[in-house]
Design a protein around this motif. Sequence first.
Motif, PDB file in Angstrom:
ATOM      1  N   GLN A 118     111.800  31.937  -1.628  1.00 53.83           N
ATOM      2  CA  GLN A 118     112.888  31.688  -2.589  1.00 53.83           C
ATOM      3  C   GLN A 118     113.700  30.437  -2.187  1.00 53.83           C
ATOM      4  O   GLN A 118     114.757  30.175  -2.756  1.00 53.83           O
ATOM      5  CB  GLN A 118     113.772  32.933  -2.646  1.00 53.83           C
ATOM      6  CG  GLN A 118     114.792  33.020  -3.770  1.00 53.83           C
ATOM      7  CD  GLN A 118     114.252  32.817  -5.161  1.00 53.83           C
ATOM      8  OE1 GLN A 118     114.676  31.933  -5.890  1.00 53.83           O
ATOM      9  NE2 GLN A 118     113.279  33.643  -5.558  1.00 53.83           N
ATOM     10  N   GLY A 119     113.198  29.702  -1.211  1.00 50.96           N
ATOM     11  CA  GLY A 119     113.867  28.447  -0.838  1.00 50.96           C
ATOM     12  C   GLY A 119     114.941  28.602   0.222  1.00 50.96           C
ATOM     13  O   GLY A 119     115.623  27.641   0.568  1.00 50.96           O
TER      14      GLY A 119
ATOM     15  N   ASN B  38     110.268  38.138  -7.876  1.00 50.03           N
ATOM     16  CA  ASN B  38     110.516  36.884  -7.145  1.00 50.03           C
ATOM     17  C   ASN B  38     111.500  35.965  -7.844  1.00 50.03           C
ATOM     18  O   ASN B  38     111.347  34.742  -7.822  1.00 50.03           O
ATOM     19  CB  ASN B  38     109.204  36.123  -6.910  1.00 50.03           C
ATOM     20  CG  ASN B  38     108.365  36.793  -5.854  1.00 50.03           C
ATOM     21  OD1 ASN B  38     108.888  37.123  -4.786  1.00 50.03           O
ATOM     22  ND2 ASN B  38     107.094  37.013  -6.139  1.00 50.03           N
ATOM     23  N   ILE B  39     112.491  36.556  -8.481  1.00 47.29           N
ATOM     24  CA  ILE B  39     113.501  35.748  -9.178  1.00 47.29           C
ATOM     25  C   ILE B  39     114.615  35.375  -8.211  1.00 47.29           C
ATOM     26  O   ILE B  39     115.083  34.243  -8.185  1.00 47.29           O
ATOM     27  CB  ILE B  39     114.053  36.522 -10.397  1.00 47.29           C
ATOM     28  CG1 ILE B  39     112.933  36.696 -11.431  1.00 47.29           C
ATOM     29  CG2 ILE B  39     115.263  35.808 -11.002  1.00 47.29           C
ATOM     30  CD1 ILE B  39     113.219  37.727 -12.502  1.00 47.29           C
ATOM     31  N   ALA B  40     115.033  36.320  -7.412  1.00 46.67           N
ATOM     32  CA  ALA B  40     116.078  36.088  -6.410  1.00 46.67           C
ATOM     33  C   ALA B  40     115.976  37.205  -5.379  1.00 46.67           C
ATOM     34  O   ALA B  40     115.420  38.278  -5.663  1.00 46.67           O
ATOM     35  CB  ALA B  40     117.465  36.103  -7.052  1.00 46.67           C
ATOM     36  N   ILE B  41     116.478  36.952  -4.172  1.00 53.58           N
ATOM     37  CA  ILE B  41     116.505  37.999  -3.143  1.00 53.58           C
ATOM     38  C   ILE B  41     117.973  38.303  -2.848  1.00 53.58           C
ATOM     39  O   ILE B  41     118.661  37.531  -2.178  1.00 53.58           O
ATOM     40  CB  ILE B  41     115.786  37.561  -1.852  1.00 53.58           C
ATOM     41  CG1 ILE B  41     114.376  36.998  -2.139  1.00 53.58           C
ATOM     42  CG2 ILE B  41     115.706  38.724  -0.866  1.00 53.58           C
ATOM     43  CD1 ILE B  41     113.383  37.978  -2.708  1.00 53.58           C
ATOM     44  N   ASN B  78     125.065  39.686  -1.233  1.00 57.00           N
ATOM     45  CA  ASN B  78     124.731  38.278  -1.047  1.00 57.00           C
ATOM     46  C   ASN B  78     123.229  38.095  -0.985  1.00 57.00           C
ATOM     47  O   ASN B  78     122.470  39.046  -0.839  1.00 57.00           O
ATOM     48  CB  ASN B  78     125.453  37.667   0.157  1.00 57.00           C
ATOM     49  CG  ASN B  78     124.904  38.122   1.488  1.00 57.00           C
ATOM     50  OD1 ASN B  78     123.995  38.955   1.568  1.00 57.00           O
ATOM     51  ND2 ASN B  78     125.455  37.586   2.549  1.00 57.00           N
ATOM     52  N   GLY B  79     122.830  36.835  -1.174  1.00 54.13           N
ATOM     53  CA  GLY B  79     121.407  36.563  -1.173  1.00 54.13           C
ATOM     54  C   GLY B  79     121.096  35.145  -1.570  1.00 54.13           C
ATOM     55  O   GLY B  79     121.966  34.265  -1.492  1.00 54.13           O
ATOM     56  N   VAL B  80     119.845  34.947  -1.963  1.00 56.27           N
ATOM     57  CA  VAL B  80     119.369  33.583  -2.228  1.00 56.27           C
ATOM     58  C   VAL B  80     118.726  33.487  -3.610  1.00 56.27           C
ATOM     59  O   VAL B  80     117.996  34.370  -4.034  1.00 56.27           O
ATOM     60  CB  VAL B  80     118.362  33.145  -1.123  1.00 56.27           C
ATOM     61  CG1 VAL B  80     117.198  34.113  -1.000  1.00 56.27           C
ATOM     62  CG2 VAL B  80     117.869  31.719  -1.331  1.00 56.27           C
ATOM     63  N   LYS B  82     116.843  30.296  -5.695  1.00 54.57           N
ATOM     64  CA  LYS B  82     116.384  28.895  -5.664  1.00 54.57           C
ATOM     65  C   LYS B  82     116.963  28.142  -4.461  1.00 54.57           C
ATOM     66  O   LYS B  82     117.454  27.019  -4.610  1.00 54.57           O
ATOM     67  CB  LYS B  82     116.763  28.178  -6.960  1.00 54.57           C
ATOM     68  CG  LYS B  82     115.959  28.661  -8.178  1.00 54.57           C
ATOM     69  CD  LYS B  82     116.276  27.816  -9.408  1.00 54.57           C
ATOM     70  CE  LYS B  82     115.486  28.295 -10.632  1.00 54.57           C
ATOM     71  NZ  LYS B  82     115.928  27.639 -11.875  1.00 54.57           N
ATOM     72  N   GLY B  83     116.943  28.777  -3.318  1.00 51.22           N
ATOM     73  CA  GLY B  83     117.426  28.137  -2.093  1.00 51.22           C
ATOM     74  C   GLY B  83     118.931  28.185  -1.923  1.00 51.22           C
ATOM     75  O   GLY B  83     119.448  27.956  -0.833  1.00 51.22           O
ATOM     76  N   LYS B  84     119.647  28.465  -3.003  1.00 49.87           N
ATOM     77  CA  LYS B  84     121.110  28.479  -2.965  1.00 49.87           C
ATOM     78  C   LYS B  84     121.644  29.842  -2.506  1.00 49.87           C
ATOM     79  O   LYS B  84     121.084  30.881  -2.859  1.00 49.87           O
ATOM     80  CB  LYS B  84     121.681  28.202  -4.363  1.00 49.87           C
ATOM     81  CG  LYS B  84     121.344  26.819  -4.874  1.00 49.87           C
ATOM     82  CD  LYS B  84     122.621  26.058  -5.173  1.00 49.87           C
ATOM     83  CE  LYS B  84     122.358  24.599  -5.365  1.00 49.87           C
ATOM     84  NZ  LYS B  84     123.416  23.766  -4.813  1.00 49.87           N
ATOM     85  N   TYR B  85     122.729  29.788  -1.796  1.00 55.11           N
ATOM     86  CA  TYR B  85     123.371  31.015  -1.341  1.00 55.11           C
ATOM     87  C   TYR B  85     124.273  31.563  -2.440  1.00 55.11           C
ATOM     88  O   TYR B  85     125.114  30.840  -2.978  1.00 55.11           O
ATOM     89  CB  TYR B  85     124.208  30.707  -0.106  1.00 55.11           C
ATOM     90  CG  TYR B  85     124.995  31.894   0.418  1.00 55.11           C
ATOM     91  CD1 TYR B  85     124.383  32.863   1.200  1.00 55.11           C
ATOM     92  CD2 TYR B  85     126.341  32.027   0.125  1.00 55.11           C
ATOM     93  CE1 TYR B  85     125.104  33.944   1.684  1.00 55.11           C
ATOM     94  CE2 TYR B  85     127.075  33.112   0.611  1.00 55.11           C
ATOM     95  CZ  TYR B  85     126.443  34.057   1.380  1.00 55.11           C
ATOM     96  OH  TYR B  85     127.158  35.126   1.860  1.00 55.11           O
ATOM     97  N   GLN B 118     131.770  26.050   1.319  1.00 55.97           N
ATOM     98  CA  GLN B 118     130.550  25.712   2.063  1.00 55.97           C
ATOM     99  C   GLN B 118     129.373  25.452   1.108  1.00 55.97           C
ATOM    100  O   GLN B 118     128.233  25.323   1.536  1.00 55.97           O
ATOM    101  CB  GLN B 118     130.243  26.865   3.025  1.00 55.97           C
ATOM    102  CG  GLN B 118     129.181  26.638   4.083  1.00 55.97           C
ATOM    103  CD  GLN B 118     129.385  25.420   4.951  1.00 55.97           C
ATOM    104  OE1 GLN B 118     128.556  24.519   5.014  1.00 55.97           O
ATOM    105  NE2 GLN B 118     130.536  25.373   5.617  1.00 55.97           N
ATOM    106  N   GLY B 119     129.676  25.374  -0.185  1.00 59.66           N
ATOM    107  CA  GLY B 119     128.629  25.042  -1.154  1.00 59.66           C
ATOM    108  C   GLY B 119     127.889  26.241  -1.708  1.00 59.66           C
ATOM    109  O   GLY B 119     126.930  26.094  -2.472  1.00 59.66           O
ATOM    110  N   GLY B 120     128.290  27.439  -1.324  1.00 67.33           N
ATOM    111  CA  GLY B 120     127.672  28.646  -1.870  1.00 67.33           C
ATOM    112  C   GLY B 120     128.220  28.945  -3.260  1.00 67.33           C
ATOM    113  O   GLY B 120     129.219  28.370  -3.684  1.00 67.33           O
TER     114      GLY B 120
END
Lengths: 188, 188
Positions: A118-119, B38-41, B78-80, B82-85, B118-120
């Motif tokens: 998931q990156g 597999n859309i998001a974790i 919380n999770g991920v 597309k690589g983003k928090y 922090q960009g999350g």
Amino acid sequence: MKYPCGIVKQNKNVIYANRGMGLEEDINITNKYYRDYNIAIVYKKPTPIIVNKVDYKSRNDAVITEAHYRIPSTTDYNGVYKGKYIDFEAKETKNSKSFSLNNIHKHQIEHLKQITKQGGIGFIIVRFTTINETYLLTYDKLETFLNNNERKTIPLSYFKEHGYLIKDKFNPRVDYISIINLILEGLV
Amino acid sequence: MKYPCGIVKQNKNVIYANRGMGLEEDINITNKYYRDYNIAIVYKKPTPIIVNKVDYKSRNDAVITEAHYRIPSTTDYNGVYKGKYIDFEAKETKNSKSFSLNNIHKHQIEHLKQITKQGGIGFIIVRFTTINETYLLTYDKLETFLNNNERKTIPLSYFKEHGYLIKDKFNPRVDYISIINLILEGLV
């Protein structure tokens, strides 16, 4: 408190840094340092517990009287660094030559696989306590090992070759973010 | 199972979707859907508990005999993606006109602030159960409200204007990722 170079070793805190505190405690202190300095926001997740019985003595004082530990379905640590999701498991071993994957639950490895897909940035931190060396191994390198080896024991040499040594520091103690930073910038 | 439009309402699962299940359960099911496809974790963190006494009946069967709930220092989920928090707190209210911030701990709001810095991607999900409407409000909009209002109660109208309605669906039930996706693509 900052000391000139020669005096550092006389500081009690320094003498005991990384000695017997344990990796978990060191990482918790590191994460607090990261949070305090706005470097990254990473927490250890609470230990998963199944609560069976609760005694409500008063409205604000519920006492759990029977509960059990549950096997965690994810890793212990996750958080955010520069907007990116990071996720890892940390383990110590007394073995000075190899790290047995029996120390990590199967679904924790599966979790690292999913978040990497998931990156997210997934990795393990392993400390060989006998030789006092701590390594970061990315999930990708862990997967490569698993795909090419029958054995479930990763030799120290694999960490030396494919992982990154996290050097002992006073503060932050286990500076894994410095390595993640190098990986993100493609410098290592 | 897919049903033609007219038949949907006769499906038992659909009738009971979002009725009485509770927001937490709906989000857990949604997160499982995201993981399965597999859309998001994203996971709900375990409830933080302080363990006082443990009875080691046998090597593999430790029974916790005294423990207490601890106020969480972070949010529940919380999770991920597309690589983003991503990081959020979810709450229900029976009030049909406003949401009291007393429902969210101060340090949870502070946590959302830190992760946003922090960009999350930080946000809250609030369900007004009486009118069965669920909104996503980003931390930025929450902060704007807090900076401009003395009161700690956010009126429904603020959610309607500055938040995003998460429409009821069968699967995934609380499709908050579709909204995060629109936000990330700058479409809303």
